[in-house]
Motif scaffolding. Structure first.
Motif, PDB file in Angstrom:
ATOM      1  N   LYS A 290     -15.421  -8.888   5.073  1.00 50.61           N
ATOM      2  CA  LYS A 290     -16.147 -10.128   4.397  1.00 50.61           C
ATOM      3  C   LYS A 290     -15.172 -11.445   4.320  1.00 50.61           C
ATOM      4  CE  LYS A 290     -19.332  -7.109   1.675  1.00 50.61           C
ATOM      5  NZ  LYS A 290     -19.763  -7.015   0.127  1.00 50.61           N
ATOM      6  N   GLU A 291     -14.033 -11.235   4.051  1.00 54.95           N
ATOM      7  CA  GLU A 291     -13.130 -12.495   3.956  1.00 54.95           C
ATOM      8  C   GLU A 291     -11.928 -11.780   4.620  1.00 54.95           C
ATOM      9  OE1 GLU A 291     -13.176 -14.934   0.182  1.00 54.95           O
ATOM     10  OE2 GLU A 291     -13.172 -12.799  -0.470  1.00 54.95           O
ATOM     11  N   LYS A 292     -11.317 -12.741   5.530  1.00 56.54           N
ATOM     12  CA  LYS A 292      -9.993 -12.545   6.259  1.00 56.54           C
ATOM     13  C   LYS A 292      -8.823 -12.168   5.260  1.00 56.54           C
ATOM     14  CE  LYS A 292      -6.989 -14.393   9.936  1.00 56.54           C
ATOM     15  NZ  LYS A 292      -6.711 -15.270  10.725  1.00 56.54           N
ATOM     16  N   VAL A 293      -8.363 -11.197   5.280  1.00 53.51           N
ATOM     17  CA  VAL A 293      -6.852 -11.101   4.349  1.00 53.51           C
ATOM     18  C   VAL A 293      -5.788 -11.995   4.548  1.00 53.51           C
ATOM     19  CG1 VAL A 293      -7.994  -8.667   3.496  1.00 53.51           C
ATOM     20  CG2 VAL A 293      -6.136  -8.978   5.554  1.00 53.51           C
ATOM     21  N   PHE A 294      -5.063 -12.157   3.613  1.00 51.07           N
ATOM     22  CA  PHE A 294      -3.921 -12.877   4.115  1.00 51.07           C
ATOM     23  C   PHE A 294      -3.000 -11.874   4.867  1.00 51.07           C
ATOM     24  CE2 PHE A 294      -4.659 -15.211  -0.219  1.00 51.07           C
ATOM     25  CZ  PHE A 294      -5.332 -15.995   0.383  1.00 51.07           C
ATOM     26  N   SER A 295      -2.258 -12.720   5.747  1.00 52.85           N
ATOM     27  CA  SER A 295      -1.244 -11.670   6.608  1.00 52.85           C
ATOM     28  C   SER A 295       0.150 -11.701   5.758  1.00 52.85           C
ATOM     29  CB  SER A 295      -0.953 -12.550   7.724  1.00 52.85           C
ATOM     30  OG  SER A 295      -0.009 -13.780   7.508  1.00 52.85           O
ATOM     31  N   PHE A 296       0.784 -10.637   6.067  1.00 56.57           N
ATOM     32  CA  PHE A 296       2.057 -10.487   5.575  1.00 56.57           C
ATOM     33  C   PHE A 296       3.078 -11.752   5.552  1.00 56.57           C
ATOM     34  CE2 PHE A 296       1.702  -5.835   6.106  1.00 56.57           C
ATOM     35  CZ  PHE A 296       1.918  -5.531   4.781  1.00 56.57           C
ATOM     36  N   ILE A 297       3.061 -12.259   6.612  1.00 50.86           N
ATOM     37  CA  ILE A 297       3.796 -13.680   6.726  1.00 50.86           C
ATOM     38  C   ILE A 297       3.359 -14.668   5.749  1.00 50.86           C
ATOM     39  CG2 ILE A 297       4.297 -15.573   8.288  1.00 50.86           C
ATOM     40  CD1 ILE A 297       4.344 -13.616  10.513  1.00 50.86           C
ATOM     41  N   GLU A 298       2.077 -14.844   5.668  1.00 49.24           N
ATOM     42  CA  GLU A 298       1.440 -15.756   4.712  1.00 49.24           C
ATOM     43  C   GLU A 298       1.935 -15.415   3.214  1.00 49.24           C
ATOM     44  OE1 GLU A 298      -2.580 -17.336   6.338  1.00 49.24           O
ATOM     45  OE2 GLU A 298      -2.711 -15.373   5.854  1.00 49.24           O
ATOM     46  N   ILE A 299       1.716 -14.086   2.950  1.00 53.43           N
ATOM     47  CA  ILE A 299       2.008 -13.723   1.498  1.00 53.43           C
ATOM     48  C   ILE A 299       3.671 -13.871   1.295  1.00 53.43           C
ATOM     49  CG2 ILE A 299       2.336 -11.678   0.045  1.00 53.43           C
ATOM     50  CD1 ILE A 299      -0.425 -10.684   1.192  1.00 53.43           C
ATOM     51  N   LEU A 300       4.460 -13.611   2.195  1.00 51.85           N
ATOM     52  CA  LEU A 300       5.892 -13.484   1.901  1.00 51.85           C
ATOM     53  C   LEU A 300       6.208 -15.000   2.115  1.00 51.85           C
ATOM     54  CD1 LEU A 300       6.901 -10.425   3.961  1.00 51.85           C
ATOM     55  CD2 LEU A 300       6.898 -10.629   1.597  1.00 51.85           C
ATOM     56  N   SER A 301       5.630 -15.852   2.266  1.00 53.43           N
ATOM     57  CA  SER A 301       5.893 -17.496   2.505  1.00 53.43           C
ATOM     58  C   SER A 301       5.649 -18.055   1.274  1.00 53.43           C
ATOM     59  CB  SER A 301       5.458 -18.161   3.643  1.00 53.43           C
ATOM     60  OG  SER A 301       5.488 -17.652   5.104  1.00 53.43           O
TER      61      SER A 301
ATOM     62  N   ALA B 115       3.953 -15.132  -4.714  1.00 52.72           N
ATOM     63  CA  ALA B 115       4.153 -13.729  -4.289  1.00 52.72           C
ATOM     64  C   ALA B 115       5.668 -13.351  -4.503  1.00 52.72           C
ATOM     65  CB  ALA B 115       3.715 -13.482  -2.968  1.00 52.72           C
ATOM     66  N   LEU B 116       6.621 -14.120  -3.960  1.00 52.13           N
ATOM     67  CA  LEU B 116       7.763 -13.718  -4.105  1.00 52.13           C
ATOM     68  C   LEU B 116       8.333 -13.545  -5.506  1.00 52.13           C
ATOM     69  CD1 LEU B 116       9.339 -15.945  -1.190  1.00 52.13           C
ATOM     70  CD2 LEU B 116       8.917 -13.819  -1.096  1.00 52.13           C
ATOM     71  N   ILE B 117       7.868 -14.414  -6.323  1.00 57.24           N
ATOM     72  CA  ILE B 117       8.266 -14.168  -7.789  1.00 57.24           C
ATOM     73  C   ILE B 117       7.819 -13.090  -8.238  1.00 57.24           C
ATOM     74  CG2 ILE B 117       8.093 -15.206 -10.208  1.00 57.24           C
ATOM     75  CD1 ILE B 117      10.168 -16.598  -8.267  1.00 57.24           C
ATOM     76  N   PHE B 118       6.652 -12.864  -7.995  1.00 56.18           N
ATOM     77  CA  PHE B 118       5.862 -11.581  -8.432  1.00 56.18           C
ATOM     78  C   PHE B 118       6.660 -10.237  -7.962  1.00 56.18           C
ATOM     79  CE2 PHE B 118       1.873 -13.770  -9.221  1.00 56.18           C
ATOM     80  CZ  PHE B 118       1.689 -13.599 -10.386  1.00 56.18           C
ATOM     81  N   ILE B 119       7.236 -10.192  -6.788  1.00 51.54           N
ATOM     82  CA  ILE B 119       7.901  -9.301  -6.230  1.00 51.54           C
ATOM     83  C   ILE B 119       9.258  -9.302  -7.007  1.00 51.54           C
ATOM     84  CG2 ILE B 119       9.007  -8.539  -4.209  1.00 51.54           C
ATOM     85  CD1 ILE B 119       6.944  -9.830  -2.481  1.00 51.54           C
ATOM     86  N   LEU B 120       9.966 -10.295  -7.115  1.00 51.90           N
ATOM     87  CA  LEU B 120      11.335 -10.315  -7.679  1.00 51.90           C
ATOM     88  C   LEU B 120      11.233  -9.801  -9.275  1.00 51.90           C
ATOM     89  CD1 LEU B 120      14.135 -11.216  -7.996  1.00 51.90           C
ATOM     90  CD2 LEU B 120      13.374 -13.584  -8.853  1.00 51.90           C
ATOM     91  N   ILE B 121      10.154 -10.217  -9.944  1.00 53.52           N
ATOM     92  CA  ILE B 121       9.862  -9.573 -11.256  1.00 53.52           C
ATOM     93  C   ILE B 121       9.840  -8.195 -11.222  1.00 53.52           C
ATOM     94  CG2 ILE B 121       8.218  -9.379 -13.157  1.00 53.52           C
ATOM     95  CD1 ILE B 121       7.791 -12.398 -12.773  1.00 53.52           C
TER      96      ILE B 121
END
Length: 411
Positions: free
Chosen positions: A199-210, A214-220
């Motif tokens: 239904k909706e195009k999901v964000f790519s890994f590159i988009e999320i890792l940019s 997202a990076l702060i959530f991952i760091l936490i």
């Protein structure tokens, strides 16, 4: 949450996360017997935990991504099936290396659980009810942890420790059959086919890792997950070795901190949703509850200095109560920001980061325990959540849905 089927699905998710934590905690209790039978030392026990965390780390991201593409029903269903089989296989181990392998297999299944649970909630519940729904969904994990000590000890004493693994595995397979049979419905009440979500195009890994958020959530998650793994894997041994608590007594005590966790999972979600319904912004509601949680965790520093087992259990309960407030709103905040297009992926990546941190630190924990004491570990437990909250507020000033993205996916 008007659709009755959504409640049934949510209850099944609650049961699944309960089985997830019950299955992984059985070893932390039966290890007291297994170590004697197979002559394992603390370093080997650390290696066994690391084996689980390696596959768990990989499958948090892989499972999260597959769930993003194929939906919560397939993602969570496959996860429960794999870890239930792995749990049963623990009951037939004959050596250290077999336990190492079956623990790895357990991690493959369990890694997809929480991305699958979060995806299910994101698919079925609106933002105004999402924190409570997430609290109920992940609250099952605490209930599984509550049941694990007394249930494991009861089964071990009656039938032997091997059946402590086999019986939950059978229950998990029954859960999968039930999960497959139930009709899957969207928020609008329309039955959906079990097909990839397009239904909706999901964000790519590159988009999320940019993306900074997202990076702060991952760091936490990288910072905080070792605290929870320490509680899960080492507290039974701590109570037995340092507090003189017998194997049977552990079953009468260890459920208390995890009951506090389960209650706070749901209470933290309810408070957050209540704040938003009373006009508080989503950003403030999530951070208020997480800020309270960070303050409460400081009490963990005192575990090392209290003289009685009762006070130690009380402080551990307060730490897990705070963690429940934190993790429910942490997961909901990710859902608030990334919606149906990236929630499972971000939760998967953050879970992988946390598991990697845990697997690196776990053998080191074993080394500290074997050569020094548990005291430095309690101090660290009390300091990391306030640090994580500072990072969250500084680098994610506003929690809000990302609607339009470019290559950098800035917020």
């Amino acid at each position: 949450m008007k659709n009755r089927v959504h409640w049934i699905i949510l209850i099944l998710v609650f049961v699944a996360t309960g089985l997830n934590f019950l299955d992984r905690q059985v070893l932390s209790i039966t290890i007291i017997k297994i170590q004697k039978e197979f002559n394992l030392n603390d370093v080997q026990y650390g290696m066994i935990n690391t084996s689980f965390l390696i596959s768990y780390a990989l499958m948090f991201t892989i499972g999260g991504r597959l769930t993003e593409l194929y939906g919560g029903k397939i993602g969570l269903g496959f996860s429960v099936l794999i870890w239930s089989v792995a749990s049963g296989l623990h009951g037939v181990i004959g050596s250290f290396y077999q336990l190492l392998f079956f623990r790895f297999l357990l991690g493959i299944g369990e890694g997809g659980c929480f991305p699958g649970a979060a995806k299910t909630v994101s698919e079925l519940f609106d933002q105004k009810d999402r924190a409570l729904a997430n609290g109920i969904a992940i609250g099952g994990s605490a209930m599984g942890a509550v049941l694990a000590p007394p249930l494991t000890i009861l089964i071990s004493n009656q039938f032997g420790w091997r059946w402590s693994f086999i019986i939950p595995g059978i229950i998990g397979i029954v859960w999968v059959i039930t999960w497959v049979m139930i009709p899957w419905k969207s928020r609008k009440g329309e039955i959906e086919r079990v097909t990839p979500v397009k239904k909706e195009k999901v964000f790519s890994f590159i988009e999320i890792l940019s993306n900074k958020a997202a990076l702060i959530f991952i760091l936490i998650r990288f910072l905080l997950d070792p605290v929870f793994y320490f509680i899960m894997f080492w507290i039974p041994k701590y109570l037995n070795e340092k507090r003189g608590v017998s194997f049977d007594e552990i079953g009468h005590l260890l459920w208390i901190p995890f009951l506090a966790l389960g209650l706070s999972n749901m209470l933290g979600g309810w408070i957050s949703d209540r704040l938003t319904k009373n006009g508080v912004s989503v950003n403030k509601a999530r951070k208020i509850v997480m800020g309270i949680a960070a303050l409460l965790t400081v009490s963990a520093i005192m575990v090392q200095s209290v003289s009685s087992v009762a006070l130690a259990i009380t402080l551990m309960s307060l730490l897990l109560f705070a963690h429940g407030f934190w993790i429910t709103n942490y997961i909901t905040a990710i859902s608030d920001m990334f919606g149906a297009r990236g929630t499972s992926t971000v939760i998967g990546l953050s879970g992988t980061a946390g598991a990697i941190s845990g697997l690196v630190i776990n053998p080191f924990i074993g080394w500290i325990v074997q050569h020094y004491s548990y005291n430095p570990l309690w101090i660290i437990c009390g300091l990391l959540y306030p640090l994580a909250f500072i990072i969250l507020t500084v680098f994610i000033p506003k929690i809000s849905l990302i609607k339009e993205v470019n290559r950098s996916l800035t917020i």
